[in-house]
Design an enzyme around this catalytic site. Sequence first.
Site, PDB file in Angstrom:
ATOM      1  N   GLU A  49       0.819  -1.203   0.000  1.00  0.00           N
ATOM      2  CA  GLU A  49       0.000   0.000   0.000  1.00  0.00           C
ATOM      3  C   GLU A  49       0.855   1.257   0.000  1.00  0.00           C
ATOM      4  O   GLU A  49       0.511   2.250  -0.633  1.00  0.00           O
ATOM      5  CB  GLU A  49      -0.964   0.003   1.192  1.00  0.00           C
ATOM      6  CG  GLU A  49      -2.084  -1.018   1.062  1.00  0.00           C
ATOM      7  CD  GLU A  49      -2.935  -0.809  -0.194  1.00  0.00           C
ATOM      8  OE1 GLU A  49      -3.069   0.334  -0.649  1.00  0.00           O
ATOM      9  OE2 GLU A  49      -3.449  -1.815  -0.719  1.00  0.00           O
ATOM     10  N   TYR A 131      -5.762   6.814   4.512  1.00  0.00           N
ATOM     11  CA  TYR A 131      -5.931   5.775   3.503  1.00  0.00           C
ATOM     12  C   TYR A 131      -5.169   4.503   3.885  1.00  0.00           C
ATOM     13  O   TYR A 131      -5.739   3.402   3.903  1.00  0.00           O
ATOM     14  CB  TYR A 131      -5.462   6.261   2.110  1.00  0.00           C
ATOM     15  CG  TYR A 131      -5.454   5.101   1.154  1.00  0.00           C
ATOM     16  CD1 TYR A 131      -6.640   4.674   0.572  1.00  0.00           C
ATOM     17  CD2 TYR A 131      -4.295   4.361   0.909  1.00  0.00           C
ATOM     18  CE1 TYR A 131      -6.672   3.551  -0.239  1.00  0.00           C
ATOM     19  CE2 TYR A 131      -4.320   3.237   0.102  1.00  0.00           C
ATOM     20  CZ  TYR A 131      -5.513   2.849  -0.469  1.00  0.00           C
ATOM     21  OH  TYR A 131      -5.544   1.732  -1.254  1.00  0.00           O
ATOM     22  N   ASP A 149      -9.263   4.923  -2.422  1.00  0.00           N
ATOM     23  CA  ASP A 149      -8.218   5.403  -3.333  1.00  0.00           C
ATOM     24  C   ASP A 149      -8.898   5.985  -4.571  1.00  0.00           C
ATOM     25  O   ASP A 149     -10.127   6.136  -4.613  1.00  0.00           O
ATOM     26  CB  ASP A 149      -7.238   4.266  -3.680  1.00  0.00           C
ATOM     27  CG  ASP A 149      -7.887   3.177  -4.536  1.00  0.00           C
ATOM     28  OD1 ASP A 149      -9.100   3.279  -4.841  1.00  0.00           O
ATOM     29  OD2 ASP A 149      -7.180   2.220  -4.906  1.00  0.00           O
TER      30      ASP A 149
END
Length: 352
Positions: A49, A131, A149
């Site tokens: 990520e 996020y 996202d």
Amino acid sequence: MPVESEAPAPLGLAAPLLAWYDRNARDLPWRLPPGTPAVPDPYRVWLAEVMLQQTTVEAAREPYARFLARWPTVAALAAADDAEVMAAWAGLGYYARARNLLRCARTVAAAGGAFPRSEGELRRLPGLGPYTAAAVAALAFGARTLPVDANVARVGARLFALQPEGPALLRAVGERLRPEVPADRAGDFAQALMDLGAVVCRPRAPDCPRCPLAARCHARALGLAEAFPRRTPRRARPTRRGSVWWVEADGRVALVRRPPRGLLAGMLALPGTGWSAEQPRALPFPGDWRWAAEPVRHGFTHFDLVLEVAGIRLAVPPAFAEGLIWTSRDSLAGLPTVFRKAAAVGRELARA
Ligand code: SF4
């Protein structure tokens, strides 16, 4: 009497979306296939990520494999040499991520080596914004949350025909989609939305006939799928200019290490001038230099850089600046992308 705001009622998106995902999930190296009994490794999820922020899936595949081979656990990464990690990050850009990666690995290792499981605790780790914390919580631990996202934001904007832009859109999409997250497959739900956005609900020409959510999509019903999300006009970025020098002697080339703070902090670089709006061509010493016919151009987040490249080949290494690092001209993999571009040009100039 105060009016209580209520979360929107679920629309039942999970069942068709997950059925589609079970048949169409992308095969990605950092992901377990849907339905597998294996438990995701939080270290791998987190590493992927962080890499995928500002980097495409295709560009992240090779560095991800390289990182995992070199540092297979968070403890191994925590013990890594800073310069080696920064060099391994070369090409991925946004180097603050690599520094935060190390800080986070060391924080986790110092606390016993296990990533915290809750979104709130993950947020407290260095470099984990909303996020990434939501992504690790959902994908690694199955927490009932949703990382939003760009792909998820686009799908959500179209599903609900949402007008906001930028961060307000991310918030609005999160509020509308979070009630849809199923308790038993939160990670798959998030990944399904990511895949749907990447493969079907594409920025241009969304493939609505193949979409499992088409019957519930407001933008499609309006015949305006591509009009969402609304696009914020880009602000023109300023241009900065500078010169860089390829100085080659005895098969080696002169590099420098950039200052410990600022853009590309601590990274290896070709020597050169500073960068400014009006930087004239400059050379560090007289000699048989060649200038490249075309400058190297590189886009940073807040400005575009135009670098004039000059090259020279000498018999004896000159001492033209402090802190020069003479490196084999054939092993420059640790240079950030902008200097790799300049090095490719400089190498040709010195050969000419
Ligand atoms: Fe996107 Fe079309 Fe699916 Fe709507 S129906 S979510 S616009 S692909």
